[in-house]
Scaffold this motif. Sequence first.
Motif, mmCIF file in Angstrom:
data_model
loop_
_atom_site.group_PDB
_atom_site.id
_atom_site.type_symbol
_atom_site.label_atom_id
_atom_site.label_comp_id
_atom_site.label_asym_id
_atom_site.label_seq_id
_atom_site.Cartn_x
_atom_site.Cartn_y
_atom_site.Cartn_z
ATOM 1 N N GLN A 294 -6.999 6.946 0.117
ATOM 2 C CA GLN A 294 -7.683 6.845 1.408
ATOM 3 C C GLN A 294 -6.746 6.196 2.421
ATOM 4 O OE1 GLN A 294 -10.878 8.121 1.725
ATOM 5 N NE2 GLN A 294 -10.416 8.804 -0.347
ATOM 6 N N SER A 295 -6.961 6.500 3.695
ATOM 7 C CA SER A 295 -6.185 5.831 4.736
ATOM 8 C C SER A 295 -6.364 4.328 4.596
ATOM 9 C CB SER A 295 -6.648 6.282 6.119
ATOM 10 O OG SER A 295 -6.288 7.615 6.330
ATOM 11 N N TRP A 296 -5.272 3.609 4.798
ATOM 12 C CA TRP A 296 -5.272 2.165 4.589
ATOM 13 C C TRP A 296 -6.232 1.470 5.559
ATOM 14 C CZ3 TRP A 296 -4.625 -1.248 1.226
ATOM 15 C CH2 TRP A 296 -4.425 -2.577 1.554
ATOM 16 N N ASN A 297 -7.087 0.564 5.016
ATOM 17 C CA ASN A 297 -8.019 -0.165 5.873
ATOM 18 C C ASN A 297 -7.879 -1.682 5.751
ATOM 19 O OD1 ASN A 297 -9.279 -0.856 3.488
ATOM 20 N ND2 ASN A 297 -11.055 0.448 3.818
ATOM 21 N N ASN A 298 -6.902 -2.158 4.980
ATOM 22 C CA ASN A 298 -6.586 -3.585 4.883
ATOM 23 C C ASN A 298 -7.757 -4.428 4.378
ATOM 24 O OD1 ASN A 298 -4.564 -5.498 5.049
ATOM 25 N ND2 ASN A 298 -4.865 -5.943 7.205
ATOM 26 N N SER A 299 -8.534 -3.910 3.418
ATOM 27 C CA SER A 299 -9.729 -4.637 2.994
ATOM 28 C C SER A 299 -9.580 -5.380 1.663
ATOM 29 C CB SER A 299 -10.918 -3.689 2.895
ATOM 30 O OG SER A 299 -10.700 -2.756 1.849
ATOM 31 N N PHE A 300 -8.760 -4.901 0.752
ATOM 32 C CA PHE A 300 -8.579 -5.530 -0.563
ATOM 33 C C PHE A 300 -9.911 -5.776 -1.268
ATOM 34 C CE2 PHE A 300 -4.823 -6.756 1.905
ATOM 35 C CZ PHE A 300 -3.845 -6.228 1.090
ATOM 36 N N ASN A 301 -10.734 -4.739 -1.327
ATOM 37 C CA ASN A 301 -12.030 -4.883 -1.995
ATOM 38 C C ASN A 301 -12.309 -3.814 -3.046
ATOM 39 O OD1 ASN A 301 -12.521 -2.698 -0.384
ATOM 40 N ND2 ASN A 301 -14.203 -3.613 0.759
ATOM 41 N N ALA A 302 -11.307 -3.029 -3.425
ATOM 42 C CA ALA A 302 -11.513 -2.015 -4.475
ATOM 43 C C ALA A 302 -11.698 -2.729 -5.818
ATOM 44 C CB ALA A 302 -10.323 -1.063 -4.540
ATOM 45 N N PRO A 303 -12.661 -2.276 -6.622
ATOM 46 C CA PRO A 303 -12.940 -2.967 -7.888
ATOM 47 C C PRO A 303 -11.901 -2.718 -8.984
ATOM 48 C CG PRO A 303 -14.394 -1.083 -7.616
ATOM 49 C CD PRO A 303 -13.601 -1.213 -6.339
ATOM 50 N N PHE A 304 -11.011 -1.736 -8.795
ATOM 51 C CA PHE A 304 -10.012 -1.424 -9.814
ATOM 52 C C PHE A 304 -8.788 -0.799 -9.174
ATOM 53 C CE2 PHE A 304 -12.887 2.177 -9.494
ATOM 54 C CZ PHE A 304 -12.013 3.227 -9.301
ATOM 55 N N THR A 305 -7.729 -0.643 -9.978
ATOM 56 C CA THR A 305 -6.497 0.001 -9.536
ATOM 57 C C THR A 305 -6.255 1.242 -10.375
ATOM 58 O OG1 THR A 305 -5.541 -2.113 -8.902
ATOM 59 C CG2 THR A 305 -4.012 -0.300 -9.231
ATOM 60 N N SER A 306 -6.015 2.365 -9.704
ATOM 61 C CA SER A 306 -5.703 3.623 -10.365
ATOM 62 C C SER A 306 -4.767 4.412 -9.464
ATOM 63 C CB SER A 306 -6.983 4.432 -10.627
ATOM 64 O OG SER A 306 -6.664 5.725 -11.079
#
Length: 132
Positions: free
Chosen positions: A66-78
């Motif tokens: 996704q386009s970067w939104n500077n939120s750092f709230n994704a529950p995982f990394t893939s």
Amino acid sequence: IPMLWVEEVTKKPVFLLFIDGSESMRNVSGMSLSAFKDQVTTYIESCRKKASENDIEVKVYDLNGQSWNNSFNAPFTSFEKALETIESQMDEHQVEGALWISDGNINRGIQAEWIRLPFPNHTVLTGDTTVY
């Protein structure tokens, strides 16, 4: 009489910047979340300025593609969605390279060491990857 049409297509060069937007990235900097977000934004602006000097566009995404939104709230990394984004960008542009910024805590999907891409890839690991 058969006619042959030749059409020259020029693809605009792009550099892809992928930033891990997972919650685990919030704790890697030793600074407040707000200060860390500001630092990331400043880095992105710097990359864009330098690339524009060489007529290269920088496109910034999270690892979910996704386009970067500077939120750092994704529950995982893939990395899987990011790879799909790369595939679509390669159809439209000449990809000059990619930079991956992550804490290295990949907890879903394929592991990054198995990825092979047809352009230069660079990585920046942040924080202490022994701490989850």
